[in-house]
Design a protein around this motif. Structure first.
Motif, short mmCIF file in Angstrom:
data_model
loop_
_atom_site.label_atom_id
_atom_site.label_comp_id
_atom_site.label_asym_id
_atom_site.label_seq_id
_atom_site.Cartn_x
_atom_site.Cartn_y
_atom_site.Cartn_z
N GLY A 384 -12.46 1.07 -12.62
CA GLY A 384 -11.79 0.18 -11.88
C GLY A 384 -10.30 0.68 -11.30
O GLY A 384 -9.83 0.00 -10.56
N TYR A 385 -10.24 1.94 -11.76
CA TYR A 385 -8.86 2.48 -11.44
C TYR A 385 -8.90 2.77 -9.62
O TYR A 385 -9.72 3.38 -9.23
CB TYR A 385 -8.69 3.94 -12.13
N LYS A 386 -7.72 2.47 -9.12
CA LYS A 386 -7.50 2.68 -7.73
C LYS A 386 -6.51 3.90 -7.43
O LYS A 386 -5.48 3.57 -8.02
CB LYS A 386 -7.29 1.44 -6.93
N TYR A 387 -6.78 4.77 -6.61
CA TYR A 387 -6.17 5.91 -6.51
C TYR A 387 -4.91 5.65 -5.28
O TYR A 387 -5.50 5.33 -3.92
CB TYR A 387 -6.97 7.03 -6.19
N PRO A 388 -3.84 5.47 -5.55
CA PRO A 388 -2.76 4.98 -4.73
C PRO A 388 -2.88 5.66 -3.36
O PRO A 388 -2.37 5.26 -2.14
CB PRO A 388 -1.61 4.96 -5.38
N HIS A 393 0.75 3.36 2.84
CA HIS A 393 1.72 3.59 2.17
C HIS A 393 1.80 3.85 0.68
O HIS A 393 2.82 3.94 0.00
CB HIS A 393 2.59 2.09 2.13
N GLY A 394 0.68 4.20 0.26
CA GLY A 394 0.60 5.04 -1.22
C GLY A 394 0.62 3.75 -2.30
O GLY A 394 1.18 4.23 -3.21
N LEU A 395 0.30 2.31 -1.96
CA LEU A 395 0.52 1.53 -2.85
C LEU A 395 -0.64 0.78 -2.80
O LEU A 395 -1.66 0.48 -2.02
CB LEU A 395 1.71 0.47 -2.39
N VAL A 396 -1.21 0.11 -3.94
CA VAL A 396 -2.32 -0.66 -4.30
C VAL A 396 -2.00 -1.58 -5.36
O VAL A 396 -1.30 -1.20 -6.56
CB VAL A 396 -3.75 0.16 -4.51
N ARG A 397 -2.45 -2.66 -5.23
CA ARG A 397 -2.10 -3.95 -6.24
C ARG A 397 -2.93 -3.66 -7.35
O ARG A 397 -4.23 -3.82 -7.33
CB ARG A 397 -1.96 -4.96 -5.59
N ILE A 429 8.55 -3.53 -3.78
CA ILE A 429 7.28 -2.93 -4.72
C ILE A 429 7.13 -3.95 -5.57
O ILE A 429 5.81 -3.98 -5.81
CB ILE A 429 7.72 -1.27 -5.05
N ARG A 430 7.73 -4.02 -6.51
CA ARG A 430 7.68 -4.93 -7.64
C ARG A 430 6.84 -6.28 -7.27
O ARG A 430 5.98 -6.74 -8.05
CB ARG A 430 8.95 -5.43 -8.34
N ALA A 431 7.54 -7.15 -6.16
CA ALA A 431 6.76 -8.27 -5.72
C ALA A 431 5.23 -7.84 -5.51
O ALA A 431 4.58 -8.86 -5.71
CB ALA A 431 7.76 -8.59 -4.67
N PHE A 432 5.03 -6.78 -4.63
CA PHE A 432 3.79 -6.50 -4.26
C PHE A 432 2.76 -6.28 -5.40
O PHE A 432 1.67 -6.72 -5.59
CB PHE A 432 3.73 -5.40 -3.23
N LEU A 433 3.50 -5.56 -6.42
CA LEU A 433 2.56 -5.03 -7.64
C LEU A 433 2.15 -6.19 -8.59
O LEU A 433 1.04 -6.31 -9.07
CB LEU A 433 3.27 -4.04 -8.36
#
Length: 444
Positions: A384-388, A393-397, A429-433
């Motif tokens: 289930g790991y998602k590769y950012p 934007h290189g971001l995934v929650r 970033i923190r709010a998104f994650l």
């Protein structure tokens, strides 16, 4: 053939030689310091005692005994000594010295020590000219350098030579050099007494440089009336004795004033304490280390370039030593003092470490665990790991921190200097994650 006039001139010159020259050791056992190179069974001692052919590079700060060792090698092995300065000599002079050594070897069988001071100043063509002599052992080649030979010496020459690294002399080593010079017939021969406080002052002024300590001692002896005191040394070398004990309260008081002045953004005060430490003979590497620590502890992300400058200054000090290295230290001090300040880095790692010490560690989320070994897939590791990099934007929650620590906040950026931009980015970033709406802007 040497004439009587030549001998008389040489004898007259010997009486005018500087104290540092007169006090050069005549054998390996007289050399003070460099025990790692000269102890029983060391490669250099074995080569010298066996009078074996050799080619050496001596790498170390000024005043650590590079020239002295070259003279000792020549003296103990009874070889002719020829010195060439890389500052003034060219290929022509190098080849002439080698040719003379070959003639001497052929006519009398006597070998020659060819000593090249500051060999790092030789260009490739000049260093190439040394290769045949080293390869064919026409000379015992000894090159002295204050710079890293791996960067300044051609590989063929370095690979054919033994590289010896000389260490700065300790305070006790320099004190022993002074005591010997005061008592030895080649030196002051007991004509003047060196007061303990004056010896301490000379040691501080020398900064690990034996040659400098003897130069200052000789100057003080010329004006002393029986005893060399601190006042005599101050008059002789025009340097006031800085009251600074590297092992006592003054050491800690001055370094504390230095750090707090940079923290308080007072560049003048920080430079004052820097100068006090340098003039007192403090190890410049100790000063450099404190600046590197300060760059992260008190500036951090408010000016990320501060750490780069501090590290560069530390490397420069290792590379060139004092006195020139004080310029690099001063530049780093001014940069640190004038930089915007933030202690968010040390606060962040401190808070994280406190949780770990308390046992608040939790489990590494399964999708972050190592999945490269056999059997990991059966355990569900990495599933289930998602590769950012596959996401915009290189971001995934996804969860990164252990679940039990999900609400912890370690890095709390300030709004000082460049850290303001990092504060805004980290908040978003923190709010998104974490999936926490409205968390943007929650920084102190």
């Amino acid at each position: 053939m040497e004439s009587l006039f030549d001998s008389a001139a040489e004898e007259a010159h010997r009486g005018q030689e500087p104290l540092a020259v007169r006090m050069r050791p005549r054998g390996l056992d007289e050399v003070i310091g460099q025990r790692h190179l000269l102890g029983p069974g060391t490669p250099l001692r074995r080569l010298v005692e066996a009078e074996a052919p050799m080619s050496l590079f001596l790498w170390g700060p000024p005043g650590t005994g590079k020239t002295t060792l070259a003279y000792v090698v020549a003296g103990v092995t009874r070889r002719r000594f020829v010195e060439v300065s890389a500052v003034s000599a060219g290929v022509k002079e190098v080849r002439a010295a080698i040719e003379q050594a070959r003639r001497e070897l052929g006519m009398s069988g006597r070998q020659t020590v060819l000593f090249v001071d500051e060999v790092h100043r030789f260009n490739k063509a000049q260093q190439d000219a040394l290769l045949p002599a080293v390869e064919n052992r026409w000379v015992t080649f000894i090159g002295a350098t204050t710079e890293n030979p791996f960067f300044s010496v051609i590989s063929p020459l370095l690979s054919r030579s033994l590289l010896l690294t000389l260490e700065p002399l300790s305070d006790d080593d320099v004190r022993a050099v002074l005591e010997r010079a005061v008592a030895d017939p080649r030196g002051l021969d007991g004509r003047a007494r060196l007061a303990p406080e004056a010896a301490d002052h000379l040691v501080r002024l020398a900064g690990g440089d034996a040659r400098r300590s003897l130069t200052y001692l000789e100057a003080a002896a010329l004006i002393a009336d029986g005893e060399i005191t601190v006042e005599v040394v101050e008059r002789a070398v025009d340097k006031a004795a800085v009251r600074y004990d590297r092992q006592g309260d003054q050491h800690y008081d001055v370094i504390s004033g230095f750090i707090k002045s940079m923290r308080g953004s007072d560049a003048d005060a920080a430079l004052h304490y820097l100068a006090r430490m340098i003039e007192a003979g403090e190890d410049p590497r100790f000063i450099a280390r404190r600046i590197v620590i300060f760059a992260s502890e008190d500036v951090g992300m408010a000016d990320p370039t501060c750490l780069q400058v501090a590290v560069a200054a530390a490397q420069a000090v290792e590379f060139i030593g004092l006195p020139e290295g004080r310029l690099n230290l001063a530049q780093a001090v001014i940069h640190c003092a004038l930089a915007p300040k933030s202690n968010a880095v040390i606060t962040a790692i401190g808070a994280a470490s406190e949780d770990v010490r308390r046992g608040d560690i939790g489990q590494v989320p399964g999708h972050l665990r190592d999945a490269h070994y056999a059997g990991a897939e059966k355990l569900g590791h990495g599933r289930g790991y998602k590769y950012p990099h596959d996401f915009e934007h290189g971001l995934v929650r996804q969860d990164y921190i252990p679940e039990s620590l999900r609400d912890r906040r370690y890095y709390r950026p300030t709004r000082h200097g460049a850290e303001a931009a990092y504060a805004d980015r980290w908040s978003r970033i923190r709010a998104f994650l974490r999936g926490v709406p409205g968390e943007e802007g929650r920084t102190r």
